[in-house]
Motif scaffolding. Sequence first.
Motif, mmCIF file in Angstrom:
data_model
loop_
_atom_site.group_PDB
_atom_site.id
_atom_site.type_symbol
_atom_site.label_atom_id
_atom_site.label_comp_id
_atom_site.label_asym_id
_atom_site.label_seq_id
_atom_site.Cartn_x
_atom_site.Cartn_y
_atom_site.Cartn_z
ATOM 1 N N PHE A 30 7.284 12.884 -3.619
ATOM 2 C CA PHE A 30 6.908 11.519 -3.989
ATOM 3 C C PHE A 30 7.610 11.091 -5.274
ATOM 4 N N SER A 31 7.897 12.044 -6.154
ATOM 5 C CA SER A 31 8.650 11.711 -7.368
ATOM 6 C C SER A 31 10.043 11.219 -7.014
ATOM 7 N N LEU A 32 10.675 11.894 -6.076
ATOM 8 C CA LEU A 32 11.997 11.469 -5.627
ATOM 9 C C LEU A 32 11.923 10.094 -4.969
ATOM 10 N N LEU A 33 10.906 9.875 -4.130
ATOM 11 C CA LEU A 33 10.738 8.570 -3.486
ATOM 12 C C LEU A 33 10.477 7.467 -4.510
ATOM 13 N N THR A 34 9.695 7.761 -5.525
ATOM 14 C CA THR A 34 9.443 6.772 -6.579
ATOM 15 C C THR A 34 10.735 6.423 -7.299
ATOM 16 N N SER A 35 11.542 7.429 -7.583
ATOM 17 C CA SER A 35 12.800 7.197 -8.287
ATOM 18 C C SER A 35 13.748 6.315 -7.492
ATOM 19 N N ILE A 36 13.697 6.436 -6.178
ATOM 20 C CA ILE A 36 14.662 5.727 -5.342
ATOM 21 C C ILE A 36 14.119 4.408 -4.804
ATOM 22 N N LEU A 37 12.875 4.413 -4.297
ATOM 23 C CA LEU A 37 12.420 3.218 -3.600
ATOM 24 C C LEU A 37 10.968 2.824 -3.825
ATOM 25 N N GLY A 38 10.240 3.512 -4.647
ATOM 26 C CA GLY A 38 8.829 3.195 -4.844
ATOM 27 C C GLY A 38 8.582 1.786 -5.346
ATOM 28 N N LEU A 39 9.276 1.404 -6.388
ATOM 29 C CA LEU A 39 9.124 0.056 -6.943
ATOM 30 C C LEU A 39 9.849 -0.981 -6.090
ATOM 31 N N ALA A 40 10.923 -0.570 -5.428
ATOM 32 C CA ALA A 40 11.685 -1.494 -4.584
ATOM 33 C C ALA A 40 10.834 -1.998 -3.427
ATOM 34 N N LEU A 41 10.013 -1.147 -2.864
ATOM 35 C CA LEU A 41 9.115 -1.588 -1.791
ATOM 36 C C LEU A 41 8.171 -2.674 -2.286
ATOM 37 N N PHE A 42 7.632 -2.471 -3.469
ATOM 38 C CA PHE A 42 6.717 -3.458 -4.035
ATOM 39 C C PHE A 42 7.437 -4.767 -4.331
ATOM 40 N N TRP A 43 8.538 -4.674 -5.074
ATOM 41 C CA TRP A 43 9.260 -5.885 -5.462
ATOM 42 C C TRP A 43 9.799 -6.629 -4.251
ATOM 43 N N GLY A 44 10.327 -5.897 -3.293
ATOM 44 C CA GLY A 44 10.875 -6.543 -2.103
ATOM 45 C C GLY A 44 9.819 -7.247 -1.275
ATOM 46 N N SER A 45 8.635 -6.691 -1.214
ATOM 47 C CA SER A 45 7.580 -7.299 -0.404
ATOM 48 C C SER A 45 6.900 -8.469 -1.100
ATOM 49 N N THR A 46 7.076 -8.595 -2.400
ATOM 50 C CA THR A 46 6.412 -9.687 -3.131
ATOM 51 C C THR A 46 7.367 -10.819 -3.528
ATOM 52 N N LEU A 47 8.591 -10.796 -3.058
ATOM 53 C CA LEU A 47 9.563 -11.823 -3.446
ATOM 54 C C LEU A 47 9.180 -13.225 -2.978
ATOM 55 N N ASP A 48 8.491 -13.328 -1.859
ATOM 56 C CA ASP A 48 8.230 -14.634 -1.266
ATOM 57 C C ASP A 48 6.867 -15.223 -1.608
ATOM 58 N N SER A 70 0.828 -1.213 0.000
ATOM 59 C CA SER A 70 0.000 0.000 0.000
ATOM 60 C C SER A 70 0.857 1.255 0.000
ATOM 61 N N LEU A 71 1.917 1.243 0.792
ATOM 62 C CA LEU A 71 2.828 2.392 0.818
ATOM 63 C C LEU A 71 3.490 2.582 -0.541
ATOM 64 N N SER A 72 3.913 1.484 -1.141
ATOM 65 C CA SER A 72 4.509 1.554 -2.471
ATOM 66 C C SER A 72 3.508 2.100 -3.482
ATOM 67 N N PHE A 73 2.271 1.649 -3.398
ATOM 68 C CA PHE A 73 1.232 2.119 -4.324
ATOM 69 C C PHE A 73 1.033 3.631 -4.192
ATOM 70 N N ILE A 74 0.953 4.119 -2.981
ATOM 71 C CA ILE A 74 0.758 5.558 -2.763
ATOM 72 C C ILE A 74 1.945 6.346 -3.301
ATOM 73 N N ILE A 75 3.157 5.871 -3.013
ATOM 74 C CA ILE A 75 4.358 6.571 -3.470
ATOM 75 C C ILE A 75 4.422 6.619 -4.991
ATOM 76 N N VAL A 76 4.191 5.475 -5.639
ATOM 77 C CA VAL A 76 4.315 5.424 -7.099
ATOM 78 C C VAL A 76 3.151 6.151 -7.774
ATOM 79 N N ALA A 77 1.942 6.008 -7.243
ATOM 80 C CA ALA A 77 0.789 6.670 -7.852
ATOM 81 C C ALA A 77 0.916 8.189 -7.796
ATOM 82 N N LEU A 78 1.490 8.697 -6.721
ATOM 83 C CA LEU A 78 1.679 10.148 -6.600
ATOM 84 C C LEU A 78 3.078 10.576 -7.037
ATOM 85 N N GLY A 79 3.833 9.663 -7.629
ATOM 86 C CA GLY A 79 5.214 9.922 -7.993
ATOM 87 C C GLY A 79 5.411 10.570 -9.334
ATOM 88 N N GLN A 80 4.697 11.627 -9.587
ATOM 89 C CA GLN A 80 4.903 12.427 -10.785
ATOM 90 C C GLN A 80 5.113 13.873 -10.353
#
Length: 174
Positions: free
Chosen positions: A24-42, A7-17
């Motif tokens: 939020f754009s800076l957060l998306t560039s650095i960690l927005g997708l990483a939060l999603f990918w890291g949480s779905t690895l397992d 959910s945090l990743s979704f908010i960051i990336v959705a508002l990351g423009q």
Amino acid sequence: MFYVLVSLSFIIVALGQPVYSSFFSLLTSILGLALFWGSTLDIGARRRFWLAECFMAGVQLIQLYWFIAHPYLYIYALWILLSFAIGLAFAVVTLQVTKQNLKSYVRLLGIASIATLFEWGRLFILSGFSWNPIGIAASANSFSLQAASLFGIYGLSFWVYITNLLLVRAFLYR
């Protein structure tokens, strides 16, 4: 914790423009997708695929809200179809983000390259739809915006993808 991170990743990336928030754009560039990918690895591949599809389709529905300002009703179908088509490309990329692939820097470069090629491919496959690449998030910063003059928006997209992939790798193999 899984739902909180997604959910945090979704908010960051959705508002990351830049039009929404440069923070939020800076957060998306650095960690927005990483939060999603890291949480779905397992989780399983099928669930990851559909979660990634819905995640990015939802992001696109928010970021492409201006589509529905059109006076004709057919635009709603196009808006939804286009959002899910972009989500499909992200889902395919997400399937490649595995613990095995995160071990190799060459594979990380390959994943970022494929993701960038999918965005570039929208120019030709989706009839010239070039709007909304993930690299737009990096354009809120004047330093990374200078890189756009050298490498273009797809260079910024590659930078966003590789930065997020390296962050997932750093947390996984610290």
